[in-house]
Design a protein around this motif. Sequence first.
Motif, short mmCIF file in Angstrom:
data_model
loop_
_atom_site.label_atom_id
_atom_site.label_comp_id
_atom_site.label_asym_id
_atom_site.label_seq_id
_atom_site.Cartn_x
_atom_site.Cartn_y
_atom_site.Cartn_z
N TYR A 258 -4.76 -3.28 2.12
CA TYR A 258 -4.65 -1.94 1.53
C TYR A 258 -5.07 -0.85 2.50
O TYR A 258 -4.82 0.32 2.28
N ARG B 251 0.80 -1.25 0.00
CA ARG B 251 0.00 0.00 0.00
C ARG B 251 0.82 1.28 0.00
O ARG B 251 0.47 2.23 -0.67
N ALA C 145 -5.32 2.64 0.63
CA ALA C 145 -4.48 2.87 -0.55
C ALA C 145 -5.28 2.80 -1.84
O ALA C 145 -4.91 3.41 -2.84
N ARG C 146 -6.42 2.08 -1.82
CA ARG C 146 -7.23 1.99 -3.04
C ARG C 146 -7.90 3.33 -3.33
O ARG C 146 -8.01 3.76 -4.47
#
Length: 728
Positions: A335, A312, A345-346
Amino acid sequence: MHAPSASPQLIARVEPLTLTRAVRGPFDYRLRPEQSDIGVGALLRVPFGRRTTLGVVLELATDSELALDRLAEPDAVLPPGVPADLVALAGWIAEQYCSTPARALTLVLPPGAAGGARPKRVLVAELTDAGAQALGDGTTLTDRQRAALQALERDGPVVAATLGTPTLRRLETRGLVRVESSTRARRPASVSIGRRLDAAPELTAEQRSALDPVLGAIAAGSGSAGRFLLHGVTGSGKTEVYLRAVQETLAAGRGAIVLVPEIALTPQTVGRFQARFGDVVAVLHSGLGRGERHDEWLRLRSGEARVCVGPRSAVFAPLDDIGLIVVDEEHDSSYKHEGDPRYDARTVAVRRAEQHDAVLVAGSATPRPESVAALRRLRLSERIDQRPLPPVEVLDMRGVHHSLHPRTRMALADVRSASGKAIVLLNRRGWSNFLSCRGCGNAWMCPNCDVALVLHRARDLLSCHHCGHRRRVPARCEECGSVAVARHGAGTESVEQELLEAFGGELPVFRLDADVAAGKDRLAQTLAAFEAARAGVLLGTQMVAKGHDFDGVTLGVVLDADQTLRFPDFRAEERTFALVTQLAGRVGRGEDKGPPARVLVQTLAPTAGSLTLAARHDSDGFLEAELARRRALGYPPFGSLIRIVCSSPDASEAVAVAGRLYGLIAPAGETVLGPAPLFRLRGRSRSQLVIKCRDRQAAVLAVGAAVDECAADAGRRGVSVSVDVDPQ
Ligand code: ADP
Ligand code: ZN
Ligand code: ZN
């Protein structure tokens, strides 16, 4: 006051990197004329109150509300600093996750710069003209000094320590050598060095039609149209699609970020990128030494590397022109960052793609309903080798008093006779779930957390899976003295024993869980040993279902599959479906050996929709049902959740702060649930608020303002407040 008008940019607005919420910059500092090259993102050491601190330049200005002569000057500039786009991204993260600019900035600093450590540098010595002359003109030199000068004349600049730094320092004061600090390049081992690059295979028709729109978006360099979800079963060739997209991005002269869940669990994916693109690939992850990470970071910053592969935190790779961001296994919960700021992180990847006008490709066999709703879906419906997915059978465990169903035993016996391989997944490590006294019912609990201690028999201890507290296994009950202690539930450790007893050495067991993986190398070793073994069982927690491609696994077993369903969490269904589907994806790949591939799912809830749909490999059916359920309940993507946890050694203080936050947030018009007690954790009582919001942006701002307003008071009461936007 009359400011001198010579230099247009005299003031740097600096955010001090402090963790206290109550201190909020930026603060103005005066730059000296020779510091005119300081730009946004420069990392400075600045005087701050009575001490000094690190700070990041957010902005340059020509005037200040304070008189110029009252402003302090920075003590030092610490290159290389942070790229300006990452400073902007940090500001966005601070706001979106109700954190502080300083905490968000620590995410984007060059590795090693946080906490005040300078990037590792070495002293390099070089001969001056005077030094070269001194060797010939009879200048008085000790033997050692002469030898050092001769070595410099012969070899050119060298690392000072190799010739003796004190000697060189003395020569430096006489002007005979120059000693300067410089960075030295450290590279992590790369599979690609000195190796021929892998050629790309011919794409299948399915891959081609999935790739075409992605390539179209890359060629167009367009932003909003280029958001894709590559939904393809495991083994359908998703990674090959990412590789082609990266290739096209590089050809267009731009860079790419490829996010993977955890490097230790996905070494094959990383290796494939390095093998295809060579040194242009940089890898950033926590397994690297600080120096290696720093140097990989610099390779990206300088443009020498243009593809960054990592977990991430690689979403913050310092590439200056990003054309593509790939999120592999986008369903993976790793993530989400569990420290403040609790960023996802997405979500950050989407923002960064917007910043750079980059194309985004998320991929998974079990995508999140959020992604299905937000991204343009591309399908890969078949495995590359055309093999069908293995049949999945749900086994009803009600009334079965062993950890293995009779059919599971038979299937494992078949694997043993064929000298084959199986993967057994049980999402609970240790020996048993908890201990209780048969005499008085006393259960052994953690003294710091309100949870039961778990028996780890191999190490002869009871341990808390939340805080790590451990104690010896009791021989008798401390309450009533009875020696009759009952063990409840099974963990990976006891199942390992059970498998060894049932199948003996003919079916070796490779155990993989957090106990084993505590040493990073052990994890890789266990996976490699299972891969190399002729026959065996890989037994472990959800780690066994992640990322790995093993040839010749013909049986997958999930024990206690509804364990994840018992969590009071709206993602329980999604998680359970993904676990079974991901495991099924690991079964029946590669060469034929042993009995026909199949998957067995043991459960106390055999009719649960997430299990029956997973058994039919029906991810469309699952997503449809799940989206309908979430719409009805207002859960993501049809609303957002924000969780606030107040914790304190004193329960009433935690509740008081939670109550005050409730009073500040509820009037903003969103649904606020709580304050509700959570179980005590690490000696701290906890009180929780959950905000269910339709208008995410407004709610985020209201929560951020409320938490800031309470910060000082909470600090005085010894209450810490943590905010989790989009909790997992
Ligand atoms: P996924 O990422 O969807 O799990 P992979 O990309 O790992 O799938 O592909 C599975 C296997 O098929 C890998 O061994 C890969 O090298 C191979 N493969 C992928 N695409 C092709 C292709 N077009 N031709 C031949 N082999 C391929
Ligand atoms: Zn007792
Ligand atoms: Zn504990």
